[in-house]
Design an enzyme around this catalytic site. Structure first.
Site: not given
Lengths: 406, 406
Positions: B159, B185, B196, B279, B401, B406
């Protein structure tokens, strides 16, 4: 619960010197590179005192000394000395000597026994606090001591705080007024390096030490202990209260709830000021968890949501991302039933009866443009509830904490 | 502990199709706006299977279905189907039907009973997964199925991952080689919306289902469960393993440790890949806690440090801020003795015997310029230790995040 007496409770502007018989000062002692960094708060007469301290096992020297003084006096104090710019934590026996020295220097000036002085520090961990600077600054503070210097004291205890926090209220007990005033600093519930949470409250009511202690613990549970900026726990956190009886009013069991409610109100205003001024914060977030199997469950889930990076960043970005709230509820270690759970952002239902209501997402996104955000999550497991307050997580938080000391 | 057999353990490049008798594919099924989003992994012969699933009480539909299938078969499986782009979580009964439909469609193509297919999903919570797209993509995946398509499968389960994670090893058991391969992942231990954690491991060794389950649980405890990016816990997390025996080697109690060590090695490589690709991450941080009163204490303290925003931002900023580590140790809810505690950054002692060694701070700051950082904290309370891995916290994490959706 509380007997609400809103008709007699009046919020006032002012802080620790609003109640009768308290004077304060904030001066520049050279502990910080610049600015006010030493606060002195003195009651004109002996006062009963109570305090709650950090539960961190790495306790700073001033925490050790103040706790010891309260134990020795059985809850009596005349003065509180606070410095910013240095936490005097992880500084070994030498640090404890400095904290003792702070109290002794103030006691000599105020003319009271040394154990009637409480001390607090906030700033960098592991750096020696200069007793010399404290000794030079205290006479200056003593000279400046006045009933109109509460605001200077509130500024002198700040570290990364974007603004000072003061709060005051007046309430009638048995037909006579008493006042409660407070000041606080901190950019997080627990921030070990520079945003230790400190709170100082005064009242001109008289209370037996045990009742004052109970009132403070009750108020702190619902206010200072219900906020979080980053989930960290400081080595220096403390909230102290002095009750000097200058109003001539004594609080007893019969009038306890009126006093406790006023104290909670003053503490809540200070606590919300801390969150609103949290490091990098742009929004104040009220997280209410309902449907808990117990109050402890509801509090635990609310804290988990308030500390979730994904919840805090979503709100920072204005994203009504209810899935992140459900995911936190599911992993918070509390009873939770997905099929009975619900999520509201503001008053907009986004998840209920096990399924999304995403048609309401645009309305919720619009609501998230506000500075003050309310989130309600029903755990679907009972009837208990709890409310905590937090702020959003911004890139500015990272910048402040990554660039500190560089 | 482990009987180390490093002389026979060889790390190889490759992934889930390195062991004999496994084929995989990764195709574009249109679930994501663009890119590979559907992976199929098939064993040419029946395999024993084991899995560990998220402990989140809000469990996604594929978690419910895969757990049910493993229970029905007593630990047997032929194939695993994974989609990215949609978590199929909080989607109610309709979501469970879709997860069943995924398994049924794959079973028809592979020609095996439906409960011999395991399913997993990752992506946005609360959005319906299109069974139609899965049904259209699966024949395409079946056609692409090959021993050289493991890398495509590893890309199809991504992802927000910045890179695919594959790992493989060969080890000799009783003079004959077996292989273990894996893919994973995730950008966080628990990230409910888009990161996840999923892990899939294959081996051509044969193991009884109970022994395979034990090996997987042991390996996951020390690897996937010892990492954290943001302390969140997904609704969809799972790690699955298939053992098809194609090597002709059967692992038993006598050779268990050799297999378990190789499996741990493969899982650790995947887990560290997840952290390194966390991230916004710029650094891989190894947090080792020693001196714990128990292994549980050491793990709890290490996790608290690895999840501390202040620790993560300090390391992001290259600040050897040992006070933040001591403060976390003190509030982690474990036995801790400040006077016996110690902090090392790399091999540089910064705090010991209750006092700072700040003369070493410049050397430590220099060390923190590395991409891989080791931190060691001694709790001073015993002899137990634990190691966990995390990444730093950057402004980029907040951006990712806050701006999602958006």
């Amino acid at each position: 619960m509380t007997t609400r007496t809103v008709h007699t409770l009046e919020m006032l502007s002012g802080g620790v010197t609003l109640p009768w018989g308290f004077r304060a000062a904030g001066v520049e002692a050279g502990i910080k590179a610049k600015g006010l960094d030493l606060a002195l708060l003195v009651s004109d007469r002996p006062a009963t005192a109570a305090a709650v301290f950090t539960t961190n096992l790495a306790q700073a020297a001033p925490v050790l000394v103040s706790r010891d003084h309260l134990a020795r006096t059985g809850g009596q104090a005349r003065a509180i000395v606070v410095n910013s710019g240095c936490a005097n934590a992880c500084t070994g026996d030498a640090g404890v000597e400095v904290a003792h020295g702070m109290a002794a220097a103030a006691a000599a000036l105020v003319d009271c026994p040394v154990d009637h002085v409480l001390v607090a520090s906030t700033g960098v961990i592991g750096v020696a606090l200069s007793l010399e600077k404290i000794r030079q600054g205290l006479p200056q503070a003593m000279a400046a001591l006045d009933v109109d210097q509460g605001a200077a004291a509130a500024r002198a205890i700040m570290t990364t705080d974007p603004f000072p926090k003061e709060s005051a209220a007046r309430v009638s007990i048995g037909g006579r007024d008493i006042a409660i005033g407070g000041m606080a600093k901190g950019s997080g519930m627990i921030e070990p390096m520079m945003a230790t949470m400190l709170g100082f409250v005064t009242t001109d009511a008289a209370l037996p030490a045990a009742l004052l202690d109970r009132a403070l613990r009750d108020a702190v549970h619902d206010t200072f202990n219900a906020i979080t900026v980053d989930g960290e726990c400081s080595t220096n956190d403390c909230v102290m209260i002095l009750a000097n009886g200058a109003s001539g009013v004594t609080v007893d069991e019969a009038t306890y709830e009126v006093f406790a409610d006023a104290l909670r109100t003053v503490c809540l205003a200070l606590a919300l000021g801390i969150v609103r001024g949290g490091e990098g914060a742009t929004k104040l977030i009220t997280v209410t968890v309902t449907g808990g199997a117990s109050a402890a469950d509801a509090r635990r889930a609310a804290k988990a949501m308030a500390n979730s990076l994904l919840v805090k960043t979503a709100i920072h970005g204005g994203d009504p991302n209810w899935g992140r709230l459900i995911a936190v509820a599911g992993r918070a270690g509390v009873a939770f039933d997905l099929n009975r759970a619900a999520v509201m952002i503001g008053t907009i239902v986004l998840f209920k009866d096990g399924r999304p209501y995403d048609q309401a997402a645009p309305e919720a996104a619009n609501y998230l443009r506000n500075d003050d955000i309310t989130i309600t999550v029903n755990l679907g497991a009972g009837t208990a509830m709890s409310t905590v307050w937090t702020c959003d997580l911004s890139a500015e938080y990272v910048r402040i904490n990554a660039e500190y000391r560089t």
